[in-house]
Design an enzyme around this catalytic site. Sequence first.
Site, PDB file in Angstrom:
ATOM      1  N   ARG A 130       0.856  -1.198   0.000  1.00  0.00           N
ATOM      2  CA  ARG A 130       0.000   0.000   0.000  1.00  0.00           C
ATOM      3  C   ARG A 130       0.883   1.236   0.000  1.00  0.00           C
ATOM      4  O   ARG A 130       1.754   1.383   0.854  1.00  0.00           O
ATOM      5  CB  ARG A 130      -0.918   0.017   1.228  1.00  0.00           C
ATOM      6  CG  ARG A 130      -2.089   1.011   1.084  1.00  0.00           C
ATOM      7  CD  ARG A 130      -2.899   1.128   2.368  1.00  0.00           C
ATOM      8  NE  ARG A 130      -2.162   1.866   3.380  1.00  0.00           N
ATOM      9  CZ  ARG A 130      -2.151   1.559   4.685  1.00  0.00           C
ATOM     10  NH1 ARG A 130      -2.824   0.525   5.140  1.00  0.00           N
ATOM     11  NH2 ARG A 130      -1.457   2.272   5.535  1.00  0.00           N
ATOM     12  N   GLU A 147       4.467   7.233   2.694  1.00  0.00           N
ATOM     13  CA  GLU A 147       5.282   6.030   2.901  1.00  0.00           C
ATOM     14  C   GLU A 147       4.764   4.914   2.007  1.00  0.00           C
ATOM     15  O   GLU A 147       3.692   5.018   1.401  1.00  0.00           O
ATOM     16  CB  GLU A 147       5.247   5.590   4.372  1.00  0.00           C
ATOM     17  CG  GLU A 147       3.887   5.178   4.878  1.00  0.00           C
ATOM     18  CD  GLU A 147       3.902   4.792   6.357  1.00  0.00           C
ATOM     19  OE1 GLU A 147       4.993   4.727   6.951  1.00  0.00           O
ATOM     20  OE2 GLU A 147       2.823   4.550   6.903  1.00  0.00           O
ATOM     21  N   ASN A 149       4.026   0.844   2.299  1.00  0.00           N
ATOM     22  CA  ASN A 149       3.898  -0.264   3.259  1.00  0.00           C
ATOM     23  C   ASN A 149       4.058  -1.600   2.545  1.00  0.00           C
ATOM     24  O   ASN A 149       3.312  -1.891   1.607  1.00  0.00           O
ATOM     25  CB  ASN A 149       2.513  -0.227   3.913  1.00  0.00           C
ATOM     26  CG  ASN A 149       2.260   1.081   4.651  1.00  0.00           C
ATOM     27  OD1 ASN A 149       2.688   1.253   5.778  1.00  0.00           O
ATOM     28  ND2 ASN A 149       1.585   2.008   4.000  1.00  0.00           N
ATOM     29  N   SER A 154      -3.003  -2.664   6.077  1.00  0.00           N
ATOM     30  CA  SER A 154      -4.347  -3.017   6.545  1.00  0.00           C
ATOM     31  C   SER A 154      -5.452  -2.175   5.909  1.00  0.00           C
ATOM     32  O   SER A 154      -5.195  -1.247   5.154  1.00  0.00           O
ATOM     33  CB  SER A 154      -4.407  -2.885   8.069  1.00  0.00           C
ATOM     34  OG  SER A 154      -4.101  -1.555   8.433  1.00  0.00           O
ATOM     35  N   LYS A 311      12.135   2.961   6.061  1.00  0.00           N
ATOM     36  CA  LYS A 311      12.192   4.388   5.717  1.00  0.00           C
ATOM     37  C   LYS A 311      13.545   4.764   5.090  1.00  0.00           C
ATOM     38  O   LYS A 311      13.616   5.661   4.266  1.00  0.00           O
ATOM     39  CB  LYS A 311      11.946   5.241   6.965  1.00  0.00           C
ATOM     40  CG  LYS A 311      10.633   4.935   7.683  1.00  0.00           C
ATOM     41  CD  LYS A 311       9.416   5.246   6.829  1.00  0.00           C
ATOM     42  CE  LYS A 311       8.115   4.891   7.532  1.00  0.00           C
ATOM     43  NZ  LYS A 311       7.776   3.470   7.456  1.00  0.00           N
ATOM     44  N   LYS A 369      11.422  10.232  11.226  1.00  0.00           N
ATOM     45  CA  LYS A 369      10.805   8.904  11.119  1.00  0.00           C
ATOM     46  C   LYS A 369      11.817   7.802  11.405  1.00  0.00           C
ATOM     47  O   LYS A 369      12.870   7.742  10.777  1.00  0.00           O
ATOM     48  CB  LYS A 369      10.286   8.681   9.691  1.00  0.00           C
ATOM     49  CG  LYS A 369       9.122   9.572   9.297  1.00  0.00           C
ATOM     50  CD  LYS A 369       8.627   9.181   7.911  1.00  0.00           C
ATOM     51  CE  LYS A 369       7.187   9.562   7.714  1.00  0.00           C
ATOM     52  NZ  LYS A 369       6.634   8.971   6.499  1.00  0.00           N
ATOM     53  N   GLU A 373       6.820   0.319  10.987  1.00  0.00           N
ATOM     54  CA  GLU A 373       5.479   0.345  10.405  1.00  0.00           C
ATOM     55  C   GLU A 373       4.470   0.435  11.551  1.00  0.00           C
ATOM     56  O   GLU A 373       4.803   0.199  12.701  1.00  0.00           O
ATOM     57  CB  GLU A 373       5.206  -0.958   9.633  1.00  0.00           C
ATOM     58  CG  GLU A 373       6.178  -1.230   8.495  1.00  0.00           C
ATOM     59  CD  GLU A 373       5.944  -0.341   7.298  1.00  0.00           C
ATOM     60  OE1 GLU A 373       4.884   0.315   7.220  1.00  0.00           O
ATOM     61  OE2 GLU A 373       6.831  -0.274   6.447  1.00  0.00           O
ATOM     62  N   GLY A 374       3.205   0.723  11.208  1.00  0.00           N
ATOM     63  CA  GLY A 374       2.140   0.566  12.193  1.00  0.00           C
ATOM     64  C   GLY A 374       1.702   1.825  12.903  1.00  0.00           C
ATOM     65  O   GLY A 374       0.824   1.785  13.750  1.00  0.00           O
ATOM     66  N   ARG A 457      -7.938   7.376   4.741  1.00  0.00           N
ATOM     67  CA  ARG A 457      -7.921   7.553   6.196  1.00  0.00           C
ATOM     68  C   ARG A 457      -7.924   9.041   6.457  1.00  0.00           C
ATOM     69  O   ARG A 457      -7.127   9.771   5.867  1.00  0.00           O
ATOM     70  CB  ARG A 457      -6.623   6.996   6.781  1.00  0.00           C
ATOM     71  CG  ARG A 457      -6.747   5.659   7.405  1.00  0.00           C
ATOM     72  CD  ARG A 457      -5.418   5.261   7.964  1.00  0.00           C
ATOM     73  NE  ARG A 457      -4.336   5.571   7.034  1.00  0.00           N
ATOM     74  CZ  ARG A 457      -3.095   5.154   7.179  1.00  0.00           C
ATOM     75  NH1 ARG A 457      -2.765   4.433   8.209  1.00  0.00           N
ATOM     76  NH2 ARG A 457      -2.165   5.460   6.307  1.00  0.00           N
TER      77      ARG A 457
END
Length: 483
Positions: A130, A147, A149, A154, A311, A369, A373-374, A457
């Site tokens: 993603r 970013e 992923n 998710s 990253k 950063k 992840e997450g 989002r």
Amino acid sequence: MKMSQARLASCIPVPMDQKALVGVIEKAKDWALMHGVGMRDKKHFTKDSIQIAPFVLLPSPFPRTEFTKAVELQQVLNELMHKVAHDEEFLETTLQNALQVDEFTASLYDIWVTVRKEGIVQSVSLGLFRSDYLMQEPDNNKIKQVEFNTVAASFGAISSNLPAMSRYVLRQLGHGDLIKNMPENKALSGLCGGITEAYDLFGVPGAVILFVVEEVSYNICDQRFHEFQISETRPEIVIYRRTLNEIYEESALNDKKQLILEGKPVAVVYYRSGYEPAQYPSSREWDARLRVERSTAIKCPSIQYQLAGTKKVQQALAAPGVLEKFMGGGASTGRVRDIFTGLYSLDFDDGGERAVEMALADAERFVLKPQREGGGNNLYGADVREALLRMRHSRERAAYILMERILPPLVSGYVVRPGGPVPPPLCDLVSELGIFGVIIGTKEKILCNRQVGHMLRTKLADANEGGVAAGLGALDSPYLLDL
């Protein structure tokens, strides 16, 4: 932080009439619950109920040209990350400084080195990726990549239900004519299609699929919908859910290097856990991860895909000449470079020193950063300055990258949260678009590469982080604008 004040207009006039607002929110909440737009309650956890996932009542405006650009770029980015993941020298060089100070990335890297030394027994990798974007208002609302992923990306499943919910809400409010501006979203079937395609490539009758999950899954709907979809379309395929600790206890490698679980070979291992240090509390979890990597199972992601999602790699790709190395010249290289914002290394060299000076001079312009992840790991504003002053002469700073802060336009809207006020206040919101991609391939050959759907989002304009599972963002659907 003082946000830039540019705005996009809401798809219908706001503020809404109070009575209509309360009525439609009640309907929308019930719709959400009955269609699995839900999560488990972190405060009062029980397996017997879900509550609504936070959602935005009205679909958020997004420029059609930029949405289309993001969709069209996904296959290009899938291939780019696939090439990066299979360039051992590039990954080694890019990650070497971070490995000295970032134990988690170093542990993943060690597994990669081990399986390469032993000889990789499964050359095929499956990527369910993603790529996330914010609009950059000072740059005419052009998208900039936040970013990329490569592990446990998710909300493909729940997001596939969001357009139907937004269409329902608009119809209830008497604005059914606006529905034509909402793109369809087939993320769930697309992602599951990637998993079953990899399963078929494995080619062993009676093999199973393994989902690697957390000890406690709050984001249960998003995970289970994948299982239900596969079960519906391919009823012969059995799916197991196991934690890394359970994999350690219950699985074994046979003499063919197949990963055996309950007497059956595992064809595909799909990680929905394993992307942050807390998910490896002991050596058992690391041993389980190594066992999976040593096996013939097709991994989603393979260890090199996960390393390619760090990253440091994102920052290295933005350096002059690097994209050309992977993509050649040509128009698509320029299109990819165009979505990058300023990304800077903090290594101990001239460039790193310049980046530190730049951030100390104007910390509000940057995000710091780590290789994680997450969500919930980045530093902003005054915290950037404080962290850099603390780490300035420490090797620890090499584990971070510096990224220019993206300033998206604001939209007024209503965020509906479980247990939140009814009606919720009208807030300033910003939206982040995620585009899902599926890629399957070996170092030599890409067998499948497609874009399969999207998610939106949305978070409060003054919130730095936007993770929905972390409780900061809300699920949304794009309403495409012809600007």
